[in-house]
Design an enzyme around this catalytic site. Structure first.
Site, PDB file in Angstrom:
ATOM      1  CG  HIS A  86       1.735  -3.823   2.588  1.00 33.36           C
ATOM      2  ND1 HIS A  86       0.709  -4.064   3.278  1.00 33.36           N
ATOM      3  CD2 HIS A  86       2.349  -2.612   3.195  1.00 33.36           C
ATOM      4  CE1 HIS A  86       0.387  -3.146   4.090  1.00 33.36           C
ATOM      5  NE2 HIS A  86       1.411  -2.268   3.906  1.00 33.36           N
ATOM      6  CG  ASN A 158      -2.310  -0.731   7.049  1.00 26.47           C
ATOM      7  OD1 ASN A 158      -2.193  -1.253   5.889  1.00 26.47           O
ATOM      8  ND2 ASN A 158      -1.377  -0.128   7.730  1.00 26.47           N
ATOM      9  CG  HIS A 350       0.984   6.890  -6.087  1.00 28.55           C
ATOM     10  ND1 HIS A 350       1.744   7.441  -4.678  1.00 28.55           N
ATOM     11  CD2 HIS A 350       1.513   8.064  -6.766  1.00 28.55           C
ATOM     12  CE1 HIS A 350       2.384   8.746  -4.916  1.00 28.55           C
ATOM     13  NE2 HIS A 350       2.084   9.113  -6.199  1.00 28.55           N
ATOM     14  CE1 TYR A 373       1.857   2.805  -0.588  1.00 28.11           C
ATOM     15  CE2 TYR A 373       2.589   4.791   0.316  1.00 28.11           C
ATOM     16  CZ  TYR A 373       2.088   3.599   0.402  1.00 28.11           C
ATOM     17  OH  TYR A 373       1.805   2.897   1.815  1.00 28.11           O
TER      18      TYR A 373
HETATM   19 FE1  HDD Z   1       2.752   1.607   2.745  1.00 24.34          FE
HETATM   20  C1  HDD Z   1       2.661  -0.640   0.489  1.00 24.34           C
HETATM   21  C2  HDD Z   1      -0.513   0.893   3.545  1.00 24.34           C
HETATM   22  C3  HDD Z   1       2.675   3.736   5.454  1.00 24.34           C
HETATM   23  C4  HDD Z   1       5.504   2.926   1.957  1.00 24.34           C
HETATM   24  N1  HDD Z   1       1.088   0.210   1.951  1.00 24.34           N
HETATM   25  C5  HDD Z   1       1.415  -0.413   1.008  1.00 24.34           C
HETATM   26  C6  HDD Z   1       0.502  -1.422   0.821  1.00 24.34           C
HETATM   27  C7  HDD Z   1      -0.359  -0.895   1.561  1.00 24.34           C
HETATM   28  C8  HDD Z   1       0.004   0.209   2.419  1.00 24.34           C
HETATM   29  C9  HDD Z   1      -1.870  -1.430   1.899  1.00 24.34           C
HETATM   30  C10 HDD Z   1       0.275  -2.448  -0.320  1.00 24.34           C
HETATM   31  C11 HDD Z   1      -0.390  -2.160  -1.433  1.00 24.34           C
HETATM   32  C12 HDD Z   1      -0.392  -3.322  -2.516  1.00 24.34           C
HETATM   33  O1  HDD Z   1      -1.384  -3.942  -2.234  1.00 24.34           O
HETATM   34  O2  HDD Z   1       0.084  -3.048  -3.252  1.00 24.34           O
HETATM   35  N2  HDD Z   1       1.413   2.075   4.141  1.00 24.34           N
HETATM   36  C13 HDD Z   1       0.073   1.850   4.128  1.00 24.34           C
HETATM   37  C14 HDD Z   1      -0.669   2.451   5.323  1.00 24.34           C
HETATM   38  C15 HDD Z   1       0.331   3.242   6.052  1.00 24.34           C
HETATM   39  C16 HDD Z   1       1.684   2.967   5.451  1.00 24.34           C
HETATM   40  C17 HDD Z   1      -2.034   2.450   5.710  1.00 24.34           C
HETATM   41  C18 HDD Z   1       0.430   4.473   6.949  1.00 24.34           C
HETATM   42  C19 HDD Z   1      -0.815   4.861   7.455  1.00 24.34           C
HETATM   43  N3  HDD Z   1       3.997   3.139   3.476  1.00 24.34           N
HETATM   44  C20 HDD Z   1       3.829   3.814   4.608  1.00 24.34           C
HETATM   45  C21 HDD Z   1       4.824   4.744   4.785  1.00 24.34           C
HETATM   46  C22 HDD Z   1       5.558   4.564   3.576  1.00 24.34           C
HETATM   47  C23 HDD Z   1       5.300   3.300   2.963  1.00 24.34           C
HETATM   48  C24 HDD Z   1       5.181   5.939   6.048  1.00 24.34           C
HETATM   49  C25 HDD Z   1       7.146   5.031   3.149  1.00 24.34           C
HETATM   50  C26 HDD Z   1       7.158   6.478   3.506  1.00 24.34           C
HETATM   51  N4  HDD Z   1       3.893   1.147   1.292  1.00 24.34           N
HETATM   52  C27 HDD Z   1       5.211   1.799   1.151  1.00 24.34           C
HETATM   53  C28 HDD Z   1       5.841   1.311   0.028  1.00 24.34           C
HETATM   54  C29 HDD Z   1       4.980  -0.006  -0.546  1.00 24.34           C
HETATM   55  C30 HDD Z   1       3.730   0.158   0.344  1.00 24.34           C
HETATM   56  C31 HDD Z   1       7.229   0.971  -0.001  1.00 24.34           C
HETATM   57  C32 HDD Z   1       5.593  -1.318  -0.736  1.00 24.34           C
HETATM   58  C33 HDD Z   1       4.896  -1.664  -2.209  1.00 24.34           C
HETATM   59  C34 HDD Z   1       4.243  -0.707  -2.580  1.00 24.34           C
HETATM   60  O3  HDD Z   1       4.450   0.527  -2.063  1.00 24.34           O
HETATM   61  O4  HDD Z   1       3.702  -0.614  -3.741  1.00 24.34           O
HETATM   62  O5  HDD Z   1       5.941   2.447  -1.233  1.00 24.34           O
END
Ligand code: HDD
Length: 705
Positions: A86, A158, A350, A373
């Site tokens: 993202h 999402n 988060h 997160y």
């Molecule tokens: Fe995630 C970012 C949504 C599964 C780990 N995720 C992130 C963002 C969104 C989502 C909208 C961007 C937030 C922003 O604008 O800063 N993610 C989802 C949805 C998921 C999902 C709807 C499943 C239903 N994500 C998911 C899993 C993991 C992560 C299974 C890890 C176990 N997501 C992350 C992250 C991020 C992230 C690595 C990258 C940047 C951040 O968090 O701040 O932690």
């Protein structure tokens, strides 16, 4: 000591943040800058910032040039790591107003009737780097930060209601497969490559989500026209401790609309900021994007299923026909960020930012997110104090006993940052449930220590069923949408080099639908495999289709009018009034910049034949009296709009420009008139509201089953 005195200034919501989360006072610290003179970071006024201090006019730099060194050092460290997923996004401030309909299911204060909560919403693509194109075929993030008086609640969702995997432990694998190949770092922001299809064809739990990702949902027309989903099932708890399981939905007031694939590709080159620009322009023009937040509510039963669907499985939906979405409130985005880095880049979401009344469930994907997160912000934002950044500061009072660490901006008073203490009167006090403390609903947790995510003996549509809901999604699409899905699969698999990967994915599609599989196989020039499992028989869910048949709202849409000096500018003025009346914008497109004129009438030009591209227009009209409209650039524009099924029109001899572009005048969405009339304008606006004239869509090519 009075409570207000105990809180440190940095721990409170900055008073400079107005109701929409924007700085109310431009001279406030929120700007981080004050005074009218250029200064060093220490406030020393500077006489010159364009010439280094050198030994003589032609000599080397002096180390004593503290201004040069400070300026350069700060610049050298301006970037922070982009989000691991993202990374590319755009955001806006806004307000959420609750209807008060949630009282039966949750005690969350911000959902009580009439409560207005400031929010910050960030939309994103998933796979691309921070500078990648907005219109890549991808899932879109829809993350909302509610600054409630009970603490911050983040709904990190999402634009698709399901996910590729069921267990968070696979997330690094999924993302490694989706990101560019590690040797050449290509392709950027795309799933059309070997590793992605290798992964999803080996993890058949991804099949349902893959159907969504190959559908029009993955190329939204605008962030404003996307649905949003919390994806997981959440547990809501009411004041009397009764609990319900829910799924969150965001419904866009403007309806759900997408680009067509060719537009998305053109936009990726012609305007990579397509969605970012659209969001910012709409807000600036006062066409504030709006969504309704709603929930599907299910009884909190022991087996956590509904109508046989396992509610803990994030690869499953509950069709809206089985559980209607009940509206809870309205989100309005009404202000653009002041500074991209400070707000959009530094905002930290988060799934663990929760308020009393909203809890997580045992969905294994959600459980893993609860770790990830917080963890990711430590690298991305450089330490544990990211919550003190203005955009991340809660609007609730904070008294957290968290101390020190990188980038600590608070000057904490007192000596007893621990509990219990006797030196500070035992404060801060812990809050029991009746004082607003976040006390999890007591729920039994039993079981063996196993690695067997989600196995259930009661849910027929369970973690093990990877295909039924993919079939449901396919079966719920209209023919136009099905054709788009076939084309998307064929395009993406067509970019895959390994034949075995293509064949494995075809074998997956054979379990979803024979027609889908056959059509993709035909496009790839590969044999149709035998299905390892007969596709399920399903009841389609019409709510999954996004095609509209009655005109919807058109706020913020853009209509182009092609004119030149001497054209019917009076007719153009009337068209402008009609378009603006419904909240859309008219762009005047002419052979040259500046103004076009006829007699004493002059109109400012918004785009020239050289600068306009069809992708930024939702409809286009050619005015009578326009000269030069047979220009090749205009012909390309008109033809693109024609094959993208957008509304086209002309009056008087403007019609000649349409025919010069090879447009058949008797087709749907082509609106011509002899003179500019109110009826013609009305038809144009109605065609705009239909989003596309799908009847013009090329003949369908789906082979019969
Ligand atoms: Fe995630 C970012 C949504 C599964 C780990 N995720 C992130 C963002 C969104 C989502 C909208 C961007 C937030 C922003 O604008 O800063 N993610 C989802 C949805 C998921 C999902 C709807 C499943 C239903 N994500 C998911 C899993 C993991 C992560 C299974 C890890 C176990 N997501 C992350 C992250 C991020 C992230 C690595 C990258 C940047 C951040 O968090 O701040 O932690």
């Amino acid at each position: 000591m009075p409570e207000a005195d105990r809180r440190q200034p940095d721990q409170q919501a900055p008073s400079s943040v107005g109701p929409a989360g924007r700085p109310a006072d431009p001279r406030s610290n929120y700007r981080g800058q004050s005074g009218t003179f250029l200064t060093s970071a220490q406030g020393t006024r500077l006489p010159d910032t364009e010439h280094s201090l050198t030994a003589g006019a032609r000599g080397p730099l002096l180390v004593e040039d503290f201004h040069f060194r400070e300026k350069m050092t700060h610049f050298d460290h301006e970037r922070i790591p982009e989000r691991v997923v993202h990374a590319r996004g755009a955001a806006a401030h806004g307000v959420f107003e609750a209807y008060g309909t949630a009282g039966d299911v949750t005690k969350a204060a911000f959902l009580a009737e009439g409560v207005r909560t400031p929010v910050f919403v960030r939309f994103s693509t998933v796979l691309g780097s921070r500078g990648s194109a907005d219109t890549a075929r991808d899932v879109r993030g829809f993350a909302t930060k509610f600054y409630t008086p009970e603490g911050t609640f983040d709904l990190v969702g999402n634009n698709m209601p399901v996910f590729f995997i069921q267990d968070a432990i696979k997330f690094p694998d999924l993302i490694h497969a989706g990101k560019p190949h590690p040797d050449r770092e290509i392709p950027q922001a795309q799933s059309a490559h070997d590793t992605f299809w290798d992964f999803v064809s080996l993890h058949t739990e991804a099949t349902h989500m893959t159907l969504w990702a190959m559908s029009d949902r993955a190329i939204p027309r605008s962030y404003r026209t996307m649905e949003g989903f919390g994806v997981h099932t959440f547990r809501l708890v009411a004041a009397d401790d009764t609990s319900s399981l829910v799924k969150f939905h965001w419904k866009p007031v403007l309806g759900i609309h997408s680009l067509v694939w060719e537009e998305a590709q053109i936009a990726a080159g012609a305007d990579p900021d397509f969605h970012r620009r659209d969001l910012a322009d709409a807000i600036e023009a006062g066409a504030f994007p709006e969504w309704e937040l709603g929930v599907q509510v299910f009884p909190d039963t022991e087996d956590e299923t509904f109508e046989g669907i396992d509610l803990l499985d994030p690869t499953k939906i509950v069709p809206e026909e089985l559980a209607p979405v009940q509206p809870l409130g309205r989100l309005t985005l009404n202000a653009n960020p002041t500074n991209y880095f400070a707000e959009t880049e530094q905002v930290a979401f988060h799934t663990g930012h929760l308020v009393p009344g909203i809890e997580v469930t045992n969905d294994p994907l959600m459980q893993g997110r609860m770790f990830s997160y917080l963890d990711t912000q430590l690298t991305r934002l450089g330490g544990p104090n990211f919550g003190q950044l203005p955009i991340n500061r809660p609007h609730a009072a904070v008294n957290d006993n968290l101390r020190d660490g990188m980038h600590q901006t608070a000057v904490h008073e007192g000596v007893a940052a621990y509990l219990p203490n006797s030196l500070q009167g035992g404060e801060p006090k812990v809050a029991a449930k009746n004082r607003g403390g976040y006390v999890q609903l007591q729920r039994p947790v039993v079981g063996e220590v196993v690695r067997q995510t989600g196995v259930s003996d009661v849910a027929p549509v369970s973690f093990d069923d990877h295909f039924t809901q993919a079939t449901l999604f396919w079966a719920s699409m209209t023919d136009v949408e099905k054709t788009h899905i076939v084309e998307a699969f064929t395009f993406e698999l067509g970019k895959v080099y390994e034949q075995s990967v293509k064949e494995r994915e075809l074998a997956v599609l054979a379990c979803v639908d024979a027609q889908l599989c056959a059509a993709v196989a035909e496009g790839l020039g590969l044999p149709v495999p035998t299905a390892a499992r007969e596709p399920a028989t399903v009841n389609p869910s019409p709510a999954l289709s996004q095609l509209v048949t009655v005109p919807g709202p058109v706020d913020g849409r853009q209509v182009g009018v092609i004119v030149s000096d001497g054209a019917d500018l009076a007719g153009v003025a009337k068209l402008q009034a009609a378009v603006e009346k419904v909240g859309a914008t008219l762009l005047v497109i002419a052979p040259h910049g500046g103004f076009v004129s006829k007699g004493k009438t002059r109109l400012p030009v918004d785009r020239t034949f050289l600068t306009v591209r069809s992708i930024e227009l939702d409809a286009v009209v050619v005015a009578t009296g326009t000269s030069g409209a047979d220009d090749i650039k205009v012909r390309v524009l008109l033809h693109e709009m024609y094959r993208h099924c957008k509304a086209l029109g002309a009056w008087g001899d403007g019609v000649e420009a349409l025919t010069a572009a090879g447009i058949e005048l008797d087709r749907a969405g082509v609106l011509v008139a002899d003179v500019a009339t109110a009826a013609h304008r009305k038809d144009l606006v109605a065609a705009l509201g239909l989003h596309r004239a799908w009847d013009r869509f090329p003949e369908f090519t789906l082979p019969a089953r």
